[in-house]
Design a protein around this motif. Sequence first.
Motif, PDB file in Angstrom:
ATOM      1  N   UNK A   1     -60.528 -12.577  50.392  1.00 46.16           N
ATOM      2  CA  UNK A   1     -61.802 -12.871  49.745  1.00 46.16           C
ATOM      3  C   UNK A   1     -62.452 -11.601  49.205  1.00 46.16           C
ATOM      4  N   UNK A   2     -62.399 -10.527  49.991  1.00 43.90           N
ATOM      5  CA  UNK A   2     -62.962  -9.252  49.537  1.00 43.90           C
ATOM      6  C   UNK A   2     -62.240  -8.764  48.291  1.00 43.90           C
ATOM      7  N   UNK A   3     -60.938  -8.864  48.298  1.00 38.55           N
ATOM      8  CA  UNK A   3     -60.145  -8.449  47.141  1.00 38.55           C
ATOM      9  C   UNK A   3     -60.488  -9.293  45.909  1.00 38.55           C
ATOM     10  N   UNK A   4     -60.627 -10.597  46.107  1.00 36.96           N
ATOM     11  CA  UNK A   4     -60.995 -11.479  44.989  1.00 36.96           C
ATOM     12  C   UNK A   4     -62.371 -11.134  44.445  1.00 36.96           C
ATOM     13  N   UNK A   5     -63.299 -10.792  45.328  1.00 36.79           N
ATOM     14  CA  UNK A   5     -64.639 -10.400  44.886  1.00 36.79           C
ATOM     15  C   UNK A   5     -64.599  -9.122  44.059  1.00 36.79           C
ATOM     16  N   UNK A   6     -63.790  -8.159  44.507  1.00 37.63           N
ATOM     17  CA  UNK A   6     -63.667  -6.899  43.756  1.00 37.63           C
ATOM     18  C   UNK A   6     -63.053  -7.145  42.377  1.00 37.63           C
ATOM     19  N   UNK A   7     -62.085  -8.030  42.316  1.00 39.65           N
ATOM     20  CA  UNK A   7     -61.495  -8.385  41.022  1.00 39.65           C
ATOM     21  C   UNK A   7     -62.545  -9.027  40.119  1.00 39.65           C
ATOM     22  N   UNK A   8     -63.336  -9.938  40.691  1.00 37.07           N
ATOM     23  CA  UNK A   8     -64.376 -10.613  39.899  1.00 37.07           C
ATOM     24  C   UNK A   8     -65.407  -9.622  39.359  1.00 37.07           C
ATOM     25  N   UNK A   9     -65.719  -8.589  40.149  1.00 37.20           N
ATOM     26  CA  UNK A   9     -66.703  -7.600  39.714  1.00 37.20           C
ATOM     27  C   UNK A   9     -66.256  -6.838  38.475  1.00 37.20           C
ATOM     28  N   UNK A  10     -64.929  -6.736  38.279  1.00 33.59           N
ATOM     29  CA  UNK A  10     -64.405  -5.959  37.162  1.00 33.59           C
ATOM     30  C   UNK A  10     -63.829  -6.816  36.039  1.00 33.59           C
ATOM     31  N   UNK A  11     -63.790  -8.132  36.234  1.00 36.54           N
ATOM     32  CA  UNK A  11     -63.192  -9.020  35.239  1.00 36.54           C
ATOM     33  C   UNK A  11     -64.188  -9.349  34.141  1.00 36.54           C
ATOM     34  N   UNK A  12     -63.653  -9.583  32.969  1.00 37.25           N
ATOM     35  CA  UNK A  12     -64.485  -9.971  31.824  1.00 37.25           C
ATOM     36  C   UNK A  12     -64.532 -11.498  31.764  1.00 37.25           C
ATOM     37  N   UNK A  13     -65.349 -12.099  32.604  1.00 37.26           N
ATOM     38  CA  UNK A  13     -65.488 -13.554  32.613  1.00 37.26           C
ATOM     39  C   UNK A  13     -64.419 -14.221  33.454  1.00 37.26           C
ATOM     40  N   UNK A  14     -64.139 -15.473  33.137  1.00 35.31           N
ATOM     41  CA  UNK A  14     -63.135 -16.229  33.889  1.00 35.31           C
ATOM     42  C   UNK A  14     -61.788 -15.531  33.798  1.00 35.31           C
ATOM     43  N   UNK A  15     -61.039 -15.563  34.904  1.00 33.92           N
ATOM     44  CA  UNK A  15     -59.815 -14.770  34.953  1.00 33.92           C
ATOM     45  C   UNK A  15     -58.772 -15.433  35.841  1.00 33.92           C
ATOM     46  N   UNK A  16     -57.552 -14.904  35.754  1.00 30.06           N
ATOM     47  CA  UNK A  16     -56.436 -15.369  36.566  1.00 30.06           C
ATOM     48  C   UNK A  16     -56.095 -14.309  37.603  1.00 30.06           C
ATOM     49  N   UNK A  17     -55.602 -14.772  38.768  1.00 30.65           N
ATOM     50  CA  UNK A  17     -55.167 -13.865  39.826  1.00 30.65           C
ATOM     51  C   UNK A  17     -53.836 -14.357  40.384  1.00 30.65           C
ATOM     52  N   UNK A  18     -52.830 -13.489  40.387  1.00 30.63           N
ATOM     53  CA  UNK A  18     -51.573 -13.775  41.072  1.00 30.63           C
ATOM     54  C   UNK A  18     -51.709 -13.297  42.510  1.00 30.63           C
ATOM     55  N   UNK A  19     -51.280 -14.108  43.472  1.00 28.86           N
ATOM     56  CA  UNK A  19     -51.357 -13.728  44.887  1.00 28.86           C
ATOM     57  C   UNK A  19     -49.960 -13.643  45.477  1.00 28.86           C
ATOM     58  N   UNK A  20     -49.682 -12.526  46.148  1.00 28.13           N
ATOM     59  CA  UNK A  20     -48.420 -12.381  46.875  1.00 28.13           C
ATOM     60  C   UNK A  20     -48.380 -13.335  48.071  1.00 28.13           C
ATOM     61  N   UNK A  21     -47.197 -13.819  48.410  1.00 26.68           N
ATOM     62  CA  UNK A  21     -47.019 -14.625  49.629  1.00 26.68           C
ATOM     63  C   UNK A  21     -45.549 -14.614  50.006  1.00 26.68           C
ATOM     64  N   UNK A  22     -45.272 -14.270  51.254  1.00 25.99           N
ATOM     65  CA  UNK A  22     -43.907 -14.219  51.769  1.00 25.99           C
ATOM     66  C   UNK A  22     -43.627 -15.289  52.812  1.00 25.99           C
ATOM     67  N   UNK A  23     -44.703 -15.819  53.436  1.00 21.41           N
ATOM     68  CA  UNK A  23     -44.557 -16.762  54.542  1.00 21.41           C
ATOM     69  C   UNK A  23     -45.503 -17.938  54.334  1.00 21.41           C
ATOM     70  N   UNK A  24     -45.223 -19.029  55.017  1.00 21.56           N
ATOM     71  CA  UNK A  24     -46.117 -20.183  54.924  1.00 21.56           C
ATOM     72  C   UNK A  24     -47.536 -19.820  55.361  1.00 21.56           C
ATOM     73  N   UNK A  25     -47.644 -18.988  56.384  1.00 15.70           N
ATOM     74  CA  UNK A  25     -48.968 -18.605  56.864  1.00 15.70           C
ATOM     75  C   UNK A  25     -49.738 -17.831  55.798  1.00 15.70           C
ATOM     76  N   UNK A  26     -49.041 -17.123  54.913  1.00 15.83           N
ATOM     77  CA  UNK A  26     -49.713 -16.423  53.815  1.00 15.83           C
ATOM     78  C   UNK A  26     -50.385 -17.413  52.870  1.00 15.83           C
ATOM     79  N   UNK A  27     -49.726 -18.540  52.636  1.00 14.52           N
ATOM     80  CA  UNK A  27     -50.304 -19.566  51.761  1.00 14.52           C
ATOM     81  C   UNK A  27     -51.553 -20.175  52.389  1.00 14.52           C
ATOM     82  N   UNK A  28     -51.532 -20.381  53.709  1.00 10.29           N
ATOM     83  CA  UNK A  28     -52.725 -20.876  54.389  1.00 10.29           C
ATOM     84  C   UNK A  28     -53.869 -19.872  54.302  1.00 10.29           C
ATOM     85  N   UNK A  29     -53.536 -18.590  54.384  1.00  7.82           N
ATOM     86  CA  UNK A  29     -54.557 -17.541  54.275  1.00  7.82           C
ATOM     87  C   UNK A  29     -55.204 -17.550  52.892  1.00  7.82           C
ATOM     88  N   UNK A  30     -54.381 -17.614  51.861  1.00  5.90           N
ATOM     89  CA  UNK A  30     -54.897 -17.640  50.487  1.00  5.90           C
ATOM     90  C   UNK A  30     -55.730 -18.899  50.274  1.00  5.90           C
TER      91      UNK A  30
END
Length: 444
Positions: free
Chosen positions: A206-235
Amino acid sequence: MSSTRRANTLPGSCPPDTSPGSLRSCPPVGFIADDITGATDLASALSARGLDTRLAFGSAAVQDDGADAIVVALKIRSVPASEARAAAIEAAEALRAVGAEQLFSKYCSTFDSTADGNIGPIADALVDATSACRVVHCPSYPANGRTVYLGHLFVGGALLSESPMRNHPLNPMRDSQLRRVLAEQTPRDVALVEWPAVAAGADAVALCLNEIADHAAGSHHVIADALRDVDLDTIAEATAGDRLAAGGAAYGAAFGVAAHARAGHIPAAGDRRPVPSPGPAAILAGSLSRATREQVLAFDGPTLPVGVVDLVDGDAAVCRALDFADRCLACGPLLITTDHDAVGIPAGGTGLTSAEVSRRIELTMGRIAIALEGLGVRRFIVAGGETSGAVAESLALRSARIGPDISVGVPWLVAEDRGLAIAFKSGNFGGPSFFRDALEVAGS
């Protein structure tokens, strides 16, 4: 204010429902899938996680019947981008009309697309339709060997660009760097949440997403890394309040569960899946993938290979299939398949492009399905994404409930209003014994 809460209350997010009775009444989450087999994969994953899920074949079939999740199956992966955008917006409007406040755009875990789309154009259309401030993407599907690390998509341990997807006939994937692939399809910014942040938990994401939003020019896309099922639950936990998310079936299921949990709804325990309808069974294999070829070779029942020239002609293939089924259906399940040994012959001799040949084959398989239903077939197993779409369209399927799983990503579907059970399988899914496995799962 904690970082997680801030992430979930950004403009374009949905506030939690804290009204009286919200624990018992939760709006459905809406899912828009770009092909039939992807829709069934997602519906299976949602059901496996306890969400009461409905599959609608097209936007007109969306109904408000109290389901936790509604998956709209479209056929827009490889159509012109303008057509894909229009269909996605129509699906979004249908889902919002039955109360869905959060949407998920489901695409293949191998990010099937070209520089023209359609992952970016569909997501951008849905951003405009929902006023979402961002779209977090994650195609990872660890159970099927798809993972994302530092923005690179891996398939079974190999980079996407080094996998068999490199030579896909419709969407050859020659670049595994997803930020770069998506940036070619959208004018919006594309950022990345790297795996160390995901491994640190939802607050870090969430903190990382907020930092991205602070620097983005309006609506934006974000790719998220995930290696395990638990990573998907975290995202999913970090994006549970977002109006829009996108990715593969595994992230879609995690997002649906997280969205309901945020609203105070805990999925009901127990298996509520219906039993496949009884009756004669037929297998239609239009896919040319290696996995489907192995499944065809492993099937030990009556088998009819149909030449590509006959499939393109249509009438000849339907007549052969009808004669074959009339003779063999009483003996048990039968298989009608594209003749893989003759696959390279036809395009030059027909005067049609490869795409036109593929479309003719799909339409013929649809006609064969209609004819088989007329002969009393009540269970269909269909191999191949495009073939599945054509069969669903030809049979005029409207909606289905999710039955038992055959393998990861492939459930039986039960169209109760038609007395039919159907299994739609992506060409690359399943082991060599898939067809027999499907029949065993369905039971007698």
